[in-house]
Design a protein around this motif. Structure first.
Motif, short mmCIF file in Angstrom:
data_model
loop_
_atom_site.label_atom_id
_atom_site.label_comp_id
_atom_site.label_asym_id
_atom_site.label_seq_id
_atom_site.Cartn_x
_atom_site.Cartn_y
_atom_site.Cartn_z
N THR A 133 0.78 -1.40 0.01
CA THR A 133 0.26 0.19 -0.02
C THR A 133 0.77 1.28 -0.01
O THR A 133 0.38 2.33 -0.29
CB THR A 133 -0.88 -0.03 1.24
N GLU A 134 2.05 1.18 0.38
CA GLU A 134 3.04 2.31 0.30
C GLU A 134 4.08 2.30 -0.77
O GLU A 134 4.72 3.57 -0.84
CB GLU A 134 3.96 2.13 1.79
N LEU A 135 3.69 1.48 -1.57
CA LEU A 135 4.84 1.48 -2.87
C LEU A 135 4.08 2.41 -3.93
O LEU A 135 3.09 2.36 -4.13
CB LEU A 135 4.61 -0.11 -3.31
N PRO A 136 4.73 3.15 -4.60
CA PRO A 136 4.39 4.21 -5.61
C PRO A 136 3.81 3.26 -6.70
O PRO A 136 4.40 2.14 -6.99
CB PRO A 136 5.65 5.16 -6.09
N ASP A 137 2.91 3.73 -7.41
CA ASP A 137 2.26 2.77 -8.43
C ASP A 137 3.28 2.39 -9.62
O ASP A 137 2.85 1.18 -10.19
CB ASP A 137 1.16 3.75 -9.23
N ASP A 138 4.25 3.05 -9.86
CA ASP A 138 5.09 2.57 -10.93
C ASP A 138 6.14 2.00 -10.54
O ASP A 138 7.25 1.65 -11.32
CB ASP A 138 5.31 3.89 -11.79
#
Length: 173
Positions: A133-138
């Protein structure tokens, strides 16, 4: 000897039927180091076939030469086959939650620098260090598993630009 489940949460070295009689608690999982994770990346990118090596893998690659360097990425891999479009993957190793949080607090500046040259930006971290959930989308995520690693999340391909330096023409792959 009968097959049984490993005791503890770390790498399986002791089996339940071999456990000491007075075992009070399982041993904690081994603490991962950057070296451990880079070694696993090297194993993952050491593929070869009848056509030769598939990848080239480098560690601690600087963004620019000399005093122009703005950052150093922990690992960089390039696929050597044209059929894979010479994909370039950047790997940033994080061994603790605080290290990962620092990266996010810096507005992901390392990823911003490298995204103009790479197709994929990865975080390589032990399980439970980086919540999805904390990982940026790309960004992609890889966790250690077996001798190399397992992909925990795939992300879209970035759109790298041809590399140019000062007044030199761009270099394509």
């Amino acid at each position: 000897m009968t097959a049984s489940l490993p005791v503890g949460t770390g790498e399986p070295t002791l089996f339940a039927d071999q456990a000491p009689a007075l075992a009070v608690a399982p041993e904690p999982a081994a603490k991962w180091t950057e070296r451990d994770l880079l070694d696993r990346l090297r194993v993952r990118h050491n593929q070869s076939s009848g056509n030769g090596p598939s990848w080239v893998f480098m560690e601690h690659v600087r963004s620019h030469s000399g005093f122009d360097a703005r950052s150093t990425i922990d690992g960089l891999a390039m696929h050597l086959w044209q059929s894979r479009k010479h994909e370039v993957h950047a790997f940033e190793v994080k061994v603790s939650r605080s290290d990962f949080r620092r990266e996010l607090a810096d507005d992901c500046w390392k990823s911003a620098i490298w995204r103009e040259w790479v197709d994929y930006f990865w975080i390589v971290a032990p399980k439970d260090v980086v919540p999805l959930t904390e990982l940026p989308d790309d960004w992609r995520l890889m966790v250690p598993h077996g001798p190399s690693g397992r992909v925990s999340r795939r992300a879209q391909r970035l759109r790298p630009q041809p590399i140019s330096y000062l007044d030199a023409p761009p270099i394509d792959r």
